[in-house]
Motif scaffolding. Structure first.
Motif, PDB file in Angstrom:
ATOM      1  N   PRO A 173       0.752 -55.384   0.349  1.00  0.00           N
ATOM      2  CA  PRO A 173       1.839 -54.430   0.596  1.00  0.00           C
ATOM      3  C   PRO A 173       1.712 -53.127  -0.179  1.00  0.00           C
ATOM      4  N   VAL A 174       1.240 -53.197  -1.441  1.00  0.00           N
ATOM      5  CA  VAL A 174       1.108 -51.978  -2.231  1.00  0.00           C
ATOM      6  C   VAL A 174       0.087 -51.050  -1.595  1.00  0.00           C
ATOM      7  N   ARG A 175      -1.016 -51.608  -1.099  1.00  0.00           N
ATOM      8  CA  ARG A 175      -2.047 -50.798  -0.451  1.00  0.00           C
ATOM      9  C   ARG A 175      -1.492 -50.107   0.797  1.00  0.00           C
ATOM     10  N   ARG A 176      -0.691 -50.816   1.563  1.00  0.00           N
ATOM     11  CA  ARG A 176      -0.133 -50.241   2.782  1.00  0.00           C
ATOM     12  C   ARG A 176       0.792 -49.077   2.464  1.00  0.00           C
ATOM     13  N   ARG A 177       1.604 -49.217   1.413  1.00  0.00           N
ATOM     14  CA  ARG A 177       2.493 -48.119   1.029  1.00  0.00           C
ATOM     15  C   ARG A 177       1.692 -46.920   0.532  1.00  0.00           C
ATOM     16  N   LEU A 178       0.617 -47.196  -0.218  1.00  0.00           N
ATOM     17  CA  LEU A 178      -0.236 -46.114  -0.714  1.00  0.00           C
ATOM     18  C   LEU A 178      -0.895 -45.380   0.450  1.00  0.00           C
ATOM     19  N   LEU A 179      -1.374 -46.139   1.442  1.00  0.00           N
ATOM     20  CA  LEU A 179      -1.984 -45.519   2.620  1.00  0.00           C
ATOM     21  C   LEU A 179      -0.984 -44.651   3.360  1.00  0.00           C
ATOM     22  N   ALA A 180       0.238 -45.159   3.490  1.00  0.00           N
ATOM     23  CA  ALA A 180       1.260 -44.392   4.195  1.00  0.00           C
ATOM     24  C   ALA A 180       1.528 -43.068   3.504  1.00  0.00           C
ATOM     25  N   HIS A 181       1.403 -43.044   2.177  1.00  0.00           N
ATOM     26  CA  HIS A 181       1.651 -41.810   1.427  1.00  0.00           C
ATOM     27  C   HIS A 181       0.475 -40.849   1.485  1.00  0.00           C
ATOM     28  N   ILE A 182      -0.754 -41.389   1.428  1.00  0.00           N
ATOM     29  CA  ILE A 182      -1.939 -40.547   1.298  1.00  0.00           C
ATOM     30  C   ILE A 182      -2.618 -40.260   2.629  1.00  0.00           C
ATOM     31  N   ALA A 183      -2.798 -41.288   3.463  1.00  0.00           N
ATOM     32  CA  ALA A 183      -3.697 -41.161   4.611  1.00  0.00           C
ATOM     33  C   ALA A 183      -3.028 -40.699   5.895  1.00  0.00           C
ATOM     34  N   VAL A 184      -1.729 -40.905   6.045  1.00  0.00           N
ATOM     35  CA  VAL A 184      -1.068 -40.509   7.289  1.00  0.00           C
ATOM     36  C   VAL A 184       0.083 -39.559   6.985  1.00  0.00           C
ATOM     37  N   GLY A 185       0.478 -38.803   8.007  1.00  0.00           N
ATOM     38  CA  GLY A 185       1.581 -37.874   7.841  1.00  0.00           C
ATOM     39  C   GLY A 185       2.916 -38.581   7.695  1.00  0.00           C
ATOM     40  N   ALA A 186       3.865 -37.899   7.082  1.00  0.00           N
ATOM     41  CA  ALA A 186       5.167 -38.509   6.798  1.00  0.00           C
ATOM     42  C   ALA A 186       5.905 -38.922   8.053  1.00  0.00           C
ATOM     43  N   THR A 187       5.641 -38.254   9.184  1.00  0.00           N
ATOM     44  CA  THR A 187       6.353 -38.563  10.420  1.00  0.00           C
ATOM     45  C   THR A 187       5.612 -39.569  11.303  1.00  0.00           C
ATOM     46  N   ALA A 188       4.491 -40.093  10.838  1.00  0.00           N
ATOM     47  CA  ALA A 188       3.722 -41.054  11.640  1.00  0.00           C
ATOM     48  C   ALA A 188       4.496 -42.351  11.807  1.00  0.00           C
TER      49      ALA A 188
END
Length: 293
Positions: free
Chosen positions: A167-182
């Motif tokens: 779960p921590v990795r997924r949250r980190l990816l959401a912050h770094i790798a994809v846009g906030a509106t994805a």
């Protein structure tokens, strides 16, 4: 099929054998499944070739020390030699490290460019100098040197085995790798793909990218090229795409997309449309000013 050093590469071909060929090369920590939307949407009218980089997806996990820019170029060269029919050059599309692979191939195999590539799409990528240009965890500019040293010290830790679900990795990816509106599903999909990447592939190419302190020359890419950039990309920021575009001999356009670092997932239809347009029979080569969209 096998690369120059004998490493086995997993390659898939979708679509009609007589259709125009599009070759897709994915980014670090991913697999050819990253391009699933483009494969699905293009295979009816195109011959779509996609492969897994060494240590990724279903390709062989090469020995340590065999994850370099030269290996990226050699692997792509092997795929093109095996899958691109003589006299029928393909459209090449590279995302992130896949774009670096195309640039590395053009610099390493300049005599093969015209025979294998009719046009190129560079998506969310950079020519190098990665650590100095990322837009996350930067800190003050005066600490840039210290950040480089820390990153190179911890880079080998990328090769430590990780759980498939984290779960921590997924949250980190959401912050770094994809846009906030994805859409949240994009972060979940990306986490699933990354979780399946081999530890050695992750560590090998992760360390290579951290240590890529020089820049590949985009001017070596001598065919018509489209550059697709994400306005919210924190890993390969828009300025890196602008740098590439300014150096390309046959730039078609620089398209700015409303995405983070994963435009083939976040803006799938726009990326597919750009690849479809590139594969259209243009009759002659193109060189036109930069456009944004």
């Amino acid at each position: 099929m096998r690369s120059a050093d004998g490493t086995r590469l997993h390659v898939e071909i979708h679509g009609r054998a007589d259709a125009p060929t599009i070759v897709l090369t994915h980014g670090v920590l991913c697999s050819l499944g990253f391009w699933r939307r483009q494969i699905t949407d293009l295979r009816a009218g195109h011959r779509v070739v996609a492969f897994d980089h060494r240590g990724h997806g279903r390709s062989e996990v090469a020995r340590r020390g065999r994850y370099t820019v030269e290996h990226l170029a050699d692997d792509l060269h092997a795929v093109l030699a095996e899958t691109v029919p003589a006299g029928r050059p393909a459209v090449l599309a590279g995302h992130s490290m896949g774009g670096i692979a195309i640039l590395a191939w053009a610099n390493r195999y300049p005599g093969d460019i015209a025979a294998r590539a009719r046009a190129v799409a560079l998506v969310n990528t950079t020519p190098g100098e990665i650590l100095d240009n990322v837009r996350f965890l930067r800190g003050p500019e005066r600490l840039l040197g210290a950040r480089r040293r820390v990153a190179r010290t911890v880079a080998p830790l990328a090769g430590i085995p990780l759980p498939r679900r984290m779960p921590v990795r997924r949250r980190l990816l959401a912050h770094i790798a994809v846009g906030a509106t994805a859409a949240p599903r994009i972060g979940h999909e990306l986490d699933r793909i990354i979780g399946a990447t081999s530890a050695r592939g992750r560590g090998g190419y992760g360390a290579m990218l951290v240590n890529l302190v020089t820049a590949l020359d985009p001017a070596a890419l001598t065919v018509p090229t489209v550059v697709l950039a994400g306005r919210k990309d924190k890993i390969a920021p828009l300025a890196r795409s602008q740098l590439i575009a300014a150096a390309l001999p046959q730039l078609i356009a620089l398209h700015e997309l409303d995405s983070g670092h994963c435009a083939p997932l976040e803006c799938a239809d726009e990326v597919t449309a750009a690849l479809r347009e590139l594969s259209r029979d243009r009759g002659e080569s193109i060189s036109s000013p930069v456009e944004t969209a």
